[in-house]
Enzyme design. Structure first.
Site, PDB file in Angstrom:
ATOM      1  CG  ASP A 147     -20.992 -35.146 -28.920  1.00  0.00           C
ATOM      2  OD1 ASP A 147     -21.382 -36.233 -29.369  1.00  0.00           O
ATOM      3  OD2 ASP A 147     -20.745 -34.933 -27.717  1.00  0.00           O
ATOM      4  CG  ASP A 200     -18.671 -36.409 -33.967  1.00  0.00           C
ATOM      5  OD1 ASP A 200     -19.167 -35.544 -33.248  1.00  0.00           O
ATOM      6  OD2 ASP A 200     -19.102 -37.570 -34.063  1.00  0.00           O
ATOM      7  CG  HIS A 213     -21.687 -43.565 -32.151  1.00  0.00           C
ATOM      8  ND1 HIS A 213     -22.364 -42.556 -32.803  1.00  0.00           N
ATOM      9  CD2 HIS A 213     -21.108 -42.991 -31.074  1.00  0.00           C
ATOM     10  CE1 HIS A 213     -22.196 -41.424 -32.141  1.00  0.00           C
ATOM     11  NE2 HIS A 213     -21.431 -41.665 -31.092  1.00  0.00           N
ATOM     12  CG  ASP A 214     -24.363 -42.598 -28.970  1.00  0.00           C
ATOM     13  OD1 ASP A 214     -23.280 -43.064 -28.570  1.00  0.00           O
ATOM     14  OD2 ASP A 214     -24.496 -41.402 -29.334  1.00  0.00           O
ATOM     15  CD  GLU A 224     -25.666 -36.741 -30.066  1.00  0.00           C
ATOM     16  OE1 GLU A 224     -25.845 -37.904 -29.732  1.00  0.00           O
ATOM     17  OE2 GLU A 224     -24.879 -35.981 -29.478  1.00  0.00           O
TER      18      GLU A 224
HETATM   19  C1  NOJ Z   1     -22.906 -38.141 -27.876  1.00  0.00           C
HETATM   20  C2  NOJ Z   1     -22.092 -39.183 -28.567  1.00  0.00           C
HETATM   21  O1  NOJ Z   1     -22.789 -39.629 -29.690  1.00  0.00           O
HETATM   22  C3  NOJ Z   1     -21.810 -40.271 -27.563  1.00  0.00           C
HETATM   23  O2  NOJ Z   1     -21.201 -41.374 -28.159  1.00  0.00           O
HETATM   24  C4  NOJ Z   1     -20.952 -39.695 -26.470  1.00  0.00           C
HETATM   25  O3  NOJ Z   1     -20.727 -40.663 -25.474  1.00  0.00           O
HETATM   26  C5  NOJ Z   1     -21.620 -38.473 -25.852  1.00  0.00           C
HETATM   27  N1  NOJ Z   1     -22.107 -37.568 -26.842  1.00  0.00           N
HETATM   28  C6  NOJ Z   1     -20.659 -37.719 -24.993  1.00  0.00           C
HETATM   29  O4  NOJ Z   1     -19.749 -37.046 -25.822  1.00  0.00           O
END
Ligand code: NOJ
Length: 533
Positions: free
Chosen positions: A201, A99, A325-326, A264
């Site tokens: 990210d 990542d 994970h979000d 992402e």
């Molecule tokens: C995206 C990530 O997937 C998330 O988990 C994170 O909180 C935010 N970016 C900030 O880095």
């Protein structure tokens, strides 16, 4: 379009390292733990592991706040553990994706400490500093994704810095070429160590409006939604210049052989596809998250697929994501039976699939009591259901203490059904979701049509979604029932003829299909048919 590169033909699997396997009883997963679980991943049949951040971090956002881009946080292990991981992964035929979090650092990163130390520090311009408004308030109306203003006042130097996420995550200034060079060197550091690519990210956030104009109000904002959605991010994300930044990262990737750049990006499909870049020299795979928020019914999924297929630039390789994970776990979102249909969908669509750890055993969202909340998003914006802890709980390996995840106290609670819903148990049940995933992955490997075949939608009604993946020598017909009711399908036109490869119920393999098909409620099937058109 033929898949010629490993990341086109392969299947990605996201590991959230804090929750995968703990080896030292501190309740947090680590690299030696992951190494011990590589044989499981091989057996599952995935090709590449994407690891959420493992770098030194104060963990304000659980690793997405990095204080050293080229180290390993002690909670996860050492650099020697990392080298051992990459060697072991490669030895077992797995690729390893890291990542990369280039949009922001931790506020403890030495770059930021220098930047904030004085207005004339040589790193001042590595971050985004602005004077306050005439009334002393923030420079403009930009909002943090995690609640409140995106500007943090710094008393020592009397200016504000911008943070799209937490105030402990100051945004880097990607308009500064030194920042670009520094991050390119970070990429080279890991690429030289053997990593097979990066998931970048919030790549669509990297450049913000040069004029710092206010964002407009969102006319569709409704109470109960996160407060940052009150504004449209017109000037804070998806700026044209971001594509140059991404092309620069891609050039670094291309200095090495066979590496992959994944972005992402949460944007509507028509904006998302721009991230393949000019002449496809942007991200190889701009993550396609359309399924994460799709209303779960046949017609809306059908139109999402059609829209995506239509929007892809010529030569661009598609991809699909079902969980991360979000976002809430798929099994909780659509229920256990439809989670199987979702698995069949993901692994039969055209494009690289990304699985989220635990979805292959049907892990559900775990209820988090108020005192157990760890996610800073939930802490800052409570009560709206934005918390991400519930999808980040420890992997359920067996029925032993803490599901075999840890000999210590897990950092997040375990699902209370882990004694039944765990890898060991489900592995022993031939009809389990885990064995369905394995069978689907096996079929994808076995039938070229599922990787390189074209996507041919077939008109269907109500709860049915039907398509064909047409390969060179044969085709796979996929029929998915999104409803509870059984359906009888009779049609000569769609070529309902062949051998049933797999049902989501796992009990029909080998059945001969000739002209009609009975589907149970919530059942999906794949049928191997002779090549048509
Ligand atoms: C995206 C990530 O997937 C998330 O988990 C994170 O909180 C935010 N970016 C900030 O880095």
């Amino acid at each position: 379009m033929n898949a010629t590169l490993w990341w086109q033909g392969g299947i990605f699997y996201q590991v959230y390292p804090r929750s995968y396997q703990d080896s030292n009883a501190d309740g947090v997963g680590d690299l030696p733990g992951l190494i011990a679980r590589l044989p499981y991943l091989r057996q599952l049949g995935v090709d590449a592991v994407w690891l959420s951040p493992i770098f030194p971090s104060p963990m304000a956002d659980f690793g997405y706040d990095i204080s050293d881009y080229t180290g390993i946080d002690p909670v996860f292990g050492t650099m020697a553990d990392f080298d051992a991981l990459i060697t072991a992964a490669h030895a077992s035929g797995l690729k390893l994706i890291l990542d990369l979090v280039p949009n922001h650092t931790s506020d403890r990163h030495p770059w930021f400490l220098e930047s904030r130390s004085s207005r004339d520090n040589f790193r001042r311009d590595w971050y985004i500093w602005r004077d306050g408004a005439p009334d002393g308030g923030p420079p403009n109306n930009w909002l943090s994704e995690f609640g409140g203003s995106a500007w943090q006042h710094d008393a020592a130097t009397g200016q504000y810095y911008y943070h799209a996420f937490l105030s402990q995550q100051p945004d880097l200034n990607w308009r500064n070429p030194q920042v670009r060079h520094a991050m390119h060197d970070v990429m080279r550091f890991w690429l030289r160590r053997g990593v097979d690519g990066f998931r970048v990210d919030v790549i669509w956030h990297l450049i913000k409006d040069a004029q710092f104009r206010d964002n407009p109000a969102n006319p569709n904002h409704r109470p109960g939604h996160p407060p940052n959605e009150a504004l449209l991010p017109l000037h804070t994300t998806d700026q044209d210049e971001v594509h140059d930044v991404i092309a620069g990262m891609r050039r670094v990737i291309d200095e090495f052989d066979q590496r992959v750049l994944i972005g992402e990006i949460y944007l509507p499909i028509e904006r998302l596809v721009a991230y393949y870049g000019k002449n496809l020299l942007g991200a190889h795979l701009p993550f396609n998250f359309a399924l994460l928020s799709a209303p779960w019914n046949a017609r809306s999924i059908e139109s999402i697929i059609a829209e995506y297929e239509e929007a892809l630039p010529p030569g661009a390789w598609p991809n699909w994501v079902l969980g991360n994970h979000d976002r809430p776990r798929i099994a909780s979102r659509v229920g256990p039976e439809q989670a199987r249909v979702a698995a069949m969908l993901l692994l039969s669509l055209r494009g690289t699939p990304t699985l989220y750890y635990g979805d292959e055993i049907g892990m559900r969202q775990v209820a988090i009591a108020p005192g157990q909340v760890r996610d800073p998003f939930e802490k800052n914006v409570p009560g709206l259901g934005v918390g991400r802890d519930g999808c980040r709980t420890p992997m359920q390996w067996d029925a032993g203490p803490n599901a075999g995840f840890s000999n210590g106290v897990p950092w997040l609670p375990l699902a209370d059904d882990f004694a039944r819903e765990n890898v060991r148990n489900l592995d022993a049940d031939p009809a389990s979701i885990l064995n369905l995933y394995k069978a689907l992955i096996g079929l994808r490997r076995q039938h070229q049509a599922l990787i390189s075949g074209s996507y041919q939608p077939i008109a269907a009604k109500e709860d049915l979604l039907i398509y064909r993946r047409a390969g060179e020598s044969n085709s796979v017909l996929v029929v998915l029932n999104f409803g509870d009711d059984p359906v009888e399908l009779v049609s000569a036109e769609i070529g309902l003829k062949g051998e049933l490869l797999l049902s989501t119920v796992m009990d029909r393999t080998g059945e001969k299909i000739a002209g009609s098909l009975d589907l149970r409620g919530n059942e999906g099937v794949m049928i191997l048919t002779p090549r048509t058109g």
